[in-house]
Design an enzyme around this catalytic site. Structure first.
Site, PDB file in Angstrom:
ATOM      1  N   GLY A  96       0.862  -1.189   0.000  1.00 19.06           N
ATOM      2  CA  GLY A  96       0.000   0.000   0.000  1.00 19.06           C
ATOM      3  C   GLY A  96       0.896   1.236   0.000  1.00 19.06           C
ATOM      4  NE  ARG A 118       5.291  -3.498  -4.522  1.00 23.16           N
ATOM      5  CZ  ARG A 118       3.987  -3.575  -4.208  1.00 23.16           C
ATOM      6  NH1 ARG A 118       3.584  -3.339  -2.970  1.00 23.16           N
ATOM      7  NH2 ARG A 118       3.091  -3.878  -5.123  1.00 23.16           N
ATOM      8  CG  ASP A 157      -0.375   2.045  -5.797  1.00 25.02           C
ATOM      9  OD1 ASP A 157      -1.508   1.666  -6.140  1.00 25.02           O
ATOM     10  OD2 ASP A 157       0.223   1.601  -4.802  1.00 25.02           O
TER      11      ASP A 157
END
Ligand code: MRU
Length: 381
Positions: A67, A107, A261
């Site tokens: 998240g 990420r 995101d």
């Protein structure tokens, strides 16, 4: 005032009867960062200790934490842990820059990761004293947590008005909200982004009901959103990812609220894979589609989400296999022929034209550069 430990202090969200936030500093040993292991939820509730930069990298990489806002906060603590790894032999600047690059590489899609690391690095840029470096890095990380909590609370307050208006129109009948993935408090520090308006509406006694997309392949909806809504008493129904269009045609969805995101300065929204299809269905059915996000999820440096946002590609095994509880044990099973080739894109981009509005800590605005600029003028150059 910085909230030092994040457990049982000014926290909203609950597991059982205990208030938790998703990350905190160990009360007995401030060199340890504690997180809820989201890989194990909802089957097991376990807390994991992070003691080094590698621990932080691995926790983000294997999705112990996930998240966008939580990834950012965890990486910020990663820089703090990097300061604790300094010895008299260390080239301090090189060590910290390497740690920052390493953590950011973990990420690619959520912009909060580089934002948070950059913010801590900025706060310690001119510090050379090792003890003060650690102190300032810790303070900066805690400040990020506090800011993100407050941002989510503000997102909740602004988004609540949308739910209140629908509730009034429906004369108090439950407001049906569809959400995708987990943009809840587990993905943030507290409250969540997409869930914050829902929690505040529920707390205010406004009847709400949430359609929870299971969110294949990792099932963040089924495993995490269902879990946290249930723990906090919010009525929900779990649905396969393909159900939303049908529900919208049948007028069983009043509003869609998802997280983000990375959102561009023009309002294109990258979020968990499958979000775009929900936006298309909402557009076709004239159902409001909102993205709830703190400004830390806006990448003010880019305009075109489809062209400029890197979409994470994950292990195909997440597609070919599914993990769940079987006879009291968490097991993974293959769901397709052996040697099946699978593709696993983690995110997609919903173009701004399909987004009714962005719910931010500063208020609600259209997903358009002019409106985003009005709200966050100090971030534009
Ligand atoms: O791959 P994940 O689980 O980190 O993806 C999370 C999502 O896509 C969320 O919906 C998004 O980060 C918003 S978080 C408030």
């Amino acid at each position: 005032m910085i909230n030092l430990f994040g457990k049982r202090k000014n926290i909203k969200m609950k597991i059982g009867n205990q208030n938790y936030q998703s990350i905190w500093v160990d009360e007995n040993d401030p060199t340890v960062i504690r997180v809820i292991d989201q890989q194990k939820l909802p089957f097991l509730f376990e807390i994991k200790d992070l003691r080094s930069v590698d621990d932080v990298y691995n926790a983000i990489d294997d999705m112990t934490v996930r998240g966008a806002p939580l990834i950012g906060a965890t990486a910020a603590f990663g820089i703090y842990l990097a300061t604790l790894e300094i010895t008299s032999q260390t080239n301090i600047r090189e060590h910290l820059s390497n740690a920052a690059r390493y953590l950011i590489s973990c990420r690619p899609t959520a912009v909060n990761l580089s934002w948070a690391v950059g913010r801590v690095m900025e706060k310690i840029r001119d510090e050379h004293n090792t003890e003060l470096l650690a102190k300032k890095a810790l303070e900066a990380s805690l400040e990020i947590c506090d800011t993100e909590k407050e941002n989510c609370r503000q997102i909740g307050k602004h988004g609540l008005k949308l739910i209140e208006a629908i509730s009034k129109k429906k004369k108090g009948a439950p407001v049906n909200i569809l959400t995708h993935c987990n943009a809840g408090w587990l993905a943030c520090i507290d409250y969540g982004t997409a869930t914050a308006p829902i929690y505040l509406a529920h707390e205010k006694g406004i009847p709400v009901h949430v359609w929870v997309d299971e969110t294949r392949p990792r099932n963040q909806g089924a495993k995490l959103t269902a879990y946290e809504l249930g723990q906090n008493g919010v009525p929900y129904t779990l649905i396969p990812d393909n159900t939303g269009g049908h529900l919208m045609q049948q007028k069983m969805v009043d509003i869609v609220i998802v997280g983000s995101d990375r959102t561009t300065r023009k309002g294109d929204v990258a979020n968990k894979i499958g979000t775009y299809l929900k936006a298309l269905a909402a557009f076709d059915n004239k159902i409001p589609f909102y993205c709830a996000l703190p400004s830390s999820s806006i990448d003010f440096g880019i305009s075109d989400g489809v062209k400029e946002i890197t979409i994470e590609e994950r292990n195909p095994e997440e597609v070919t296999h599914i993990t769940g509880l079987c006879d009291g044990e968490v097991k993974s099973v293959r769901i397709c022929p052996e040697d099946t080739i699978a593709a696993n894109f983690g995110f997609d981009v919903t173009p701004a034209r399909l987004v009714t509005g962005l719910i931010t800590e500063k208020g609600i605005c259209r997903a358009a550069e002019k409106d985003i600029k009005e709200m966050f003028s100090y971030k534009f150059n």
